[in-house]
Motif scaffolding. Structure first.
Motif, mmCIF file in Angstrom:
data_model
loop_
_atom_site.group_PDB
_atom_site.id
_atom_site.type_symbol
_atom_site.label_atom_id
_atom_site.label_comp_id
_atom_site.label_asym_id
_atom_site.label_seq_id
_atom_site.Cartn_x
_atom_site.Cartn_y
_atom_site.Cartn_z
ATOM 1 N N SER A 24 15.194 -9.822 4.253
ATOM 2 C CA SER A 24 16.185 -8.754 4.332
ATOM 3 C C SER A 24 17.508 -9.301 3.839
ATOM 4 O O SER A 24 17.733 -10.506 3.835
ATOM 5 C CB SER A 24 16.310 -8.222 5.753
ATOM 6 N N GLY A 25 18.374 -8.411 3.415
ATOM 7 C CA GLY A 25 19.661 -8.839 2.895
ATOM 8 C C GLY A 25 19.660 -8.899 1.376
ATOM 9 O O GLY A 25 18.846 -8.273 0.721
ATOM 10 N N SER A 26 20.547 -9.725 0.832
ATOM 11 C CA SER A 26 20.775 -9.771 -0.610
ATOM 12 C C SER A 26 19.741 -10.650 -1.309
ATOM 13 O O SER A 26 20.046 -11.731 -1.806
ATOM 14 C CB SER A 26 22.179 -10.287 -0.889
ATOM 15 N N ILE A 27 18.533 -10.168 -1.335
ATOM 16 C CA ILE A 27 17.466 -10.897 -2.003
ATOM 17 C C ILE A 27 16.775 -9.955 -2.961
ATOM 18 O O ILE A 27 16.572 -8.780 -2.656
ATOM 19 C CB ILE A 27 16.476 -11.496 -0.980
ATOM 20 N N TYR A 93 6.673 -22.647 7.144
ATOM 21 C CA TYR A 93 8.003 -22.068 6.985
ATOM 22 C C TYR A 93 8.118 -21.426 5.610
ATOM 23 O O TYR A 93 7.807 -22.063 4.603
ATOM 24 C CB TYR A 93 9.076 -23.155 7.097
ATOM 25 N N CYS A 94 8.600 -20.211 5.576
ATOM 26 C CA CYS A 94 8.892 -19.611 4.282
ATOM 27 C C CYS A 94 10.349 -19.874 3.940
ATOM 28 O O CYS A 94 11.174 -20.151 4.810
ATOM 29 C CB CYS A 94 8.588 -18.118 4.271
ATOM 30 N N TYR A 95 10.643 -19.802 2.665
ATOM 31 C CA TYR A 95 12.005 -20.026 2.198
ATOM 32 C C TYR A 95 12.281 -19.120 1.010
ATOM 33 O O TYR A 95 11.368 -18.603 0.367
ATOM 34 C CB TYR A 95 12.232 -21.491 1.803
ATOM 35 N N ALA A 96 13.570 -18.992 0.713
ATOM 36 C CA ALA A 96 13.995 -18.260 -0.473
ATOM 37 C C ALA A 96 15.257 -18.912 -1.012
ATOM 38 O O ALA A 96 16.137 -19.299 -0.251
ATOM 39 C CB ALA A 96 14.256 -16.797 -0.137
ATOM 40 N N TRP A 97 15.315 -19.020 -2.339
ATOM 41 C CA TRP A 97 16.517 -19.516 -3.002
ATOM 42 C C TRP A 97 17.355 -18.302 -3.414
ATOM 43 O O TRP A 97 16.872 -17.430 -4.144
ATOM 44 C CB TRP A 97 16.174 -20.318 -4.250
ATOM 45 N N VAL A 98 18.586 -18.276 -2.930
ATOM 46 C CA VAL A 98 19.485 -17.172 -3.258
ATOM 47 C C VAL A 98 20.849 -17.749 -3.577
ATOM 48 O O VAL A 98 21.484 -18.357 -2.722
ATOM 49 C CB VAL A 98 19.600 -16.166 -2.095
ATOM 50 N N VAL A 99 21.250 -17.578 -4.836
ATOM 51 C CA VAL A 99 22.573 -18.011 -5.296
ATOM 52 C C VAL A 99 22.821 -19.480 -4.915
ATOM 53 O O VAL A 99 23.847 -19.819 -4.318
ATOM 54 C CB VAL A 99 23.700 -17.106 -4.735
ATOM 55 N N GLY A 100 21.853 -20.328 -5.238
ATOM 56 C CA GLY A 100 22.028 -21.755 -5.023
ATOM 57 C C GLY A 100 21.841 -22.237 -3.608
ATOM 58 O O GLY A 100 22.013 -23.435 -3.327
ATOM 59 N N ASN A 101 21.489 -21.362 -2.703
ATOM 60 C CA ASN A 101 21.265 -21.735 -1.304
ATOM 61 C C ASN A 101 19.818 -21.448 -0.927
ATOM 62 O O ASN A 101 19.244 -20.446 -1.350
ATOM 63 C CB ASN A 101 22.196 -20.951 -0.375
ATOM 64 N N ARG A 102 19.245 -22.341 -0.114
ATOM 65 C CA ARG A 102 17.892 -22.097 0.371
ATOM 66 C C ARG A 102 17.970 -21.588 1.808
ATOM 67 O O ARG A 102 18.599 -22.205 2.658
ATOM 68 C CB ARG A 102 17.033 -23.354 0.288
ATOM 69 N N TYR A 103 17.316 -20.498 2.033
ATOM 70 C CA TYR A 103 17.235 -19.887 3.360
ATOM 71 C C TYR A 103 15.823 -20.085 3.902
ATOM 72 O O TYR A 103 14.846 -20.060 3.144
ATOM 73 C CB TYR A 103 17.569 -18.391 3.293
ATOM 74 N N TRP A 104 15.748 -20.252 5.226
ATOM 75 C CA TRP A 104 14.466 -20.529 5.873
ATOM 76 C C TRP A 104 14.101 -19.447 6.870
ATOM 77 O O TRP A 104 14.976 -18.921 7.565
ATOM 78 C CB TRP A 104 14.528 -21.865 6.617
#
Length: 114
Positions: A24-27, A93-104
């Motif tokens: 959710s959010g800016s992805i 753990y899932c992750y996503a790269w968004v604008v140079g940051n990795r979220y977990w």
């Protein structure tokens, strides 16, 4: 960006599970996403990744057994795990790269045991 992982559980060797990671959010569809896992006493390792273009990458130990996919409309990435082995036991753990940051995501426990 928030990631919610689900789908873990207890399964017998040879069984299957499907993990889901809802974002959710800016992805957006162009963001790279994937799954790591960490077994007790081990370092976190990359299991599978999928780019925004749909390219997939797997650690050798899961090739032919795991499949990563994504549903961009639902902002969700999946990990289909077949022919599970006891050594697949870990927190995933899932992750996503968004604008140079990795979220977990928060992690979901997979236990493969008879």
């Amino acid at each position: 960006v928030q990631l919610q992982a689900s789908g873990g559980g207890l399964v017998q060797p040879g069984g299957s599970l499907r993990l889901s990671c809802a974002a959710s959010g800016s992805i957006f569809s162009r963001n790279d996403m994937g799954w790591y896992r960490q077994a007790p006493g081990n370092e976190r390792e990359l299991v599978a990744a999928i780019t925004g273009a749909g390219s997939r990458n797997y650690v050798d130990s899961v090739k032919g057994r795991f499949t990563i996919s994504r549903d961009n409309a639902k902002k969700t990435v999946y990990l289909q795990m077949n022919s599970l082995k006891p050594e697949d036991t870990a927190v995933y753990y899932c992750y996503a790269w968004v604008v140079g940051n990795r979220y977990w995501g928060q992690g979901t426990l997979v236990t493969v045991s008879s």
